[in-house]
Design a protein around this motif. Sequence first.
Motif, PDB file in Angstrom:
ATOM      1  N   THR A 118       8.780 -10.463  -6.182  1.00 27.52           N
ATOM      2  CA  THR A 118      10.074 -11.008  -5.778  1.00 27.52           C
ATOM      3  C   THR A 118      10.680 -10.269  -4.599  1.00 27.52           C
ATOM      4  O   THR A 118      11.499 -10.829  -3.868  1.00 27.52           O
ATOM      5  CB  THR A 118      11.069 -10.931  -6.949  1.00 27.52           C
ATOM      6  OG1 THR A 118      11.171  -9.561  -7.391  1.00 27.52           O
ATOM      7  CG2 THR A 118      10.614 -11.793  -8.124  1.00 27.52           C
ATOM      8  N   THR A 119      10.286  -9.024  -4.413  1.00 29.26           N
ATOM      9  CA  THR A 119      10.909  -8.153  -3.414  1.00 29.26           C
ATOM     10  C   THR A 119       9.829  -7.361  -2.699  1.00 29.26           C
ATOM     11  O   THR A 119       8.878  -6.896  -3.331  1.00 29.26           O
ATOM     12  CB  THR A 119      11.895  -7.179  -4.101  1.00 29.26           C
ATOM     13  OG1 THR A 119      12.891  -7.919  -4.804  1.00 29.26           O
ATOM     14  CG2 THR A 119      12.568  -6.277  -3.079  1.00 29.26           C
ATOM     15  N   LEU A 120       9.985  -7.204  -1.386  1.00 30.18           N
ATOM     16  CA  LEU A 120       9.044  -6.401  -0.608  1.00 30.18           C
ATOM     17  C   LEU A 120       9.798  -5.333   0.168  1.00 30.18           C
ATOM     18  O   LEU A 120      10.875  -5.586   0.718  1.00 30.18           O
ATOM     19  CB  LEU A 120       8.244  -7.263   0.371  1.00 30.18           C
ATOM     20  CG  LEU A 120       7.171  -8.167  -0.254  1.00 30.18           C
ATOM     21  CD1 LEU A 120       7.769  -9.520  -0.600  1.00 30.18           C
ATOM     22  CD2 LEU A 120       5.979  -8.346   0.682  1.00 30.18           C
ATOM     23  N   SER A 121       9.207  -4.151   0.221  1.00 31.87           N
ATOM     24  CA  SER A 121       9.781  -2.991   0.902  1.00 31.87           C
ATOM     25  C   SER A 121       8.816  -2.519   1.979  1.00 31.87           C
ATOM     26  O   SER A 121       7.611  -2.435   1.751  1.00 31.87           O
ATOM     27  CB  SER A 121      10.032  -1.875  -0.117  1.00 31.87           C
ATOM     28  OG  SER A 121      10.218  -0.631   0.520  1.00 31.87           O
ATOM     29  N   PHE A 122       9.359  -2.177   3.157  1.00 33.65           N
ATOM     30  CA  PHE A 122       8.547  -1.730   4.288  1.00 33.65           C
ATOM     31  C   PHE A 122       9.165  -0.461   4.885  1.00 33.65           C
ATOM     32  O   PHE A 122      10.387  -0.281   4.840  1.00 33.65           O
ATOM     33  CB  PHE A 122       8.498  -2.801   5.382  1.00 33.65           C
ATOM     34  CG  PHE A 122       7.874  -4.092   4.953  1.00 33.65           C
ATOM     35  CD1 PHE A 122       6.545  -4.364   5.207  1.00 33.65           C
ATOM     36  CD2 PHE A 122       8.628  -5.051   4.277  1.00 33.65           C
ATOM     37  CE1 PHE A 122       5.965  -5.562   4.809  1.00 33.65           C
ATOM     38  CE2 PHE A 122       8.060  -6.257   3.872  1.00 33.65           C
ATOM     39  CZ  PHE A 122       6.732  -6.512   4.147  1.00 33.65           C
ATOM     40  N   GLY A 123       8.297   0.379   5.491  1.00 35.19           N
ATOM     41  CA  GLY A 123       8.898   1.539   6.124  1.00 35.19           C
ATOM     42  C   GLY A 123       7.975   2.504   6.834  1.00 35.19           C
ATOM     43  O   GLY A 123       6.744   2.452   6.716  1.00 35.19           O
ATOM     44  N   THR A 124       8.608   3.347   7.622  1.00 35.63           N
ATOM     45  CA  THR A 124       8.126   4.566   8.263  1.00 35.63           C
ATOM     46  C   THR A 124       6.931   4.357   9.195  1.00 35.63           C
ATOM     47  O   THR A 124       6.923   3.435   9.978  1.00 35.63           O
ATOM     48  CB  THR A 124       7.871   5.658   7.206  1.00 35.63           C
ATOM     49  OG1 THR A 124       8.916   5.650   6.240  1.00 35.63           O
ATOM     50  CG2 THR A 124       7.882   7.039   7.840  1.00 35.63           C
ATOM     51  N   LEU A 125       5.916   5.207   9.110  1.00 37.16           N
ATOM     52  CA  LEU A 125       4.837   5.203  10.098  1.00 37.16           C
ATOM     53  C   LEU A 125       4.069   3.890  10.127  1.00 37.16           C
ATOM     54  O   LEU A 125       3.485   3.525  11.147  1.00 37.16           O
ATOM     55  CB  LEU A 125       3.859   6.344   9.828  1.00 37.16           C
ATOM     56  CG  LEU A 125       4.396   7.769   9.867  1.00 37.16           C
ATOM     57  CD1 LEU A 125       3.258   8.754   9.681  1.00 37.16           C
ATOM     58  CD2 LEU A 125       5.143   8.036  11.163  1.00 37.16           C
ATOM     59  N   SER A 126       4.058   3.169   9.021  1.00 37.40           N
ATOM     60  CA  SER A 126       3.338   1.897   8.981  1.00 37.40           C
ATOM     61  C   SER A 126       3.930   0.888   9.954  1.00 37.40           C
ATOM     62  O   SER A 126       3.261  -0.075  10.345  1.00 37.40           O
ATOM     63  CB  SER A 126       3.362   1.318   7.566  1.00 37.40           C
ATOM     64  OG  SER A 126       4.684   1.054   7.140  1.00 37.40           O
TER      65      SER A 126
END
Length: 312
Positions: A118-126
């Motif tokens: 239901t939810t996606l999280s993204f972040g940082t060096l990626s």
Amino acid sequence: MTILVCGEALVDLVPVHEGPLLSPKLGGGPFNVAIALGRLGEKVSFLSRVSTDPFGEQILQSLRDASVDVSLVQRGDEPTTLAMTNLADDGSAQYSFYADGTADRLVQDPGDLPDEITTLSFGTLSLLYEPGASMYAALLHRAHAAGKLTMLDPNIRPAAIDSTSGDITADGFRRRFLTWLPAVDILKVSEDDSHWLGLGSDGSTVDDWLAAGVTAVVMTRGGDGISVFTTSGEIGVDGVQVDVVDTIGAGDTVHGALLAYLEKENIVTSSALSDMGKRDWERALGFAARAAAITVSRPGADPPWASEAPRD
């Protein structure tokens, strides 16, 4: 319902006392977020490419120990990314990175995601290192278009941007950042991130981010607390006063704890997020602040377990 955390896992090389020795600690913003969510009792899955080297095996085991599903983790014989960590007298951390040819930047598109996400999280060096950065950006837009709740933390690391050998300049990153915003429901930044993103001819501000389509901008202020900005204005909570050992993983704990709170309240769509009122945000941010206070009170990125961070 499942939260999918997308991005890198790496190894922080942290100074031991004040001598020349370095101690390896598992980290990376997305990895820390996934660990925080798992420890807080949420159903969470991790998407990344993890090395088959000994550090990679430790990364996978730590995820499993926190009840994080690793079925979407890809494996490769490339090395694990390393981050050299320098701690200031106040416990704040600065980083330099060794990421050439490492596993996490070579992650492949996972294709169709399980329906229960239901939810996606993204972040940082990626979000920085290619070719993975372009894959994650496409996944972010695809997920948002499918009605998933999305959260992004650029977690700006100037040293990493400076060391990409021409892959992207600081201004180029700021331009790329603007292309993500129409697909972002929650943008989480620190005060330092906000300042850096506002620099240069392509700089932008909170008002710009909201105008681009972001529903809520969550800004961490260290010991001074957390604020959220929406089109209705600003809401803030004070920080929890503790003896700070270091700040490694503090922002990631805020990220994970906020998603955990929203999931428990069944706030998993853009419209539900838009309907949150002042008291709703105060409770959500208060929970995140209390969780982060536990993390900074002990060394390294060590987010709390559910038993340590009760909700109000």
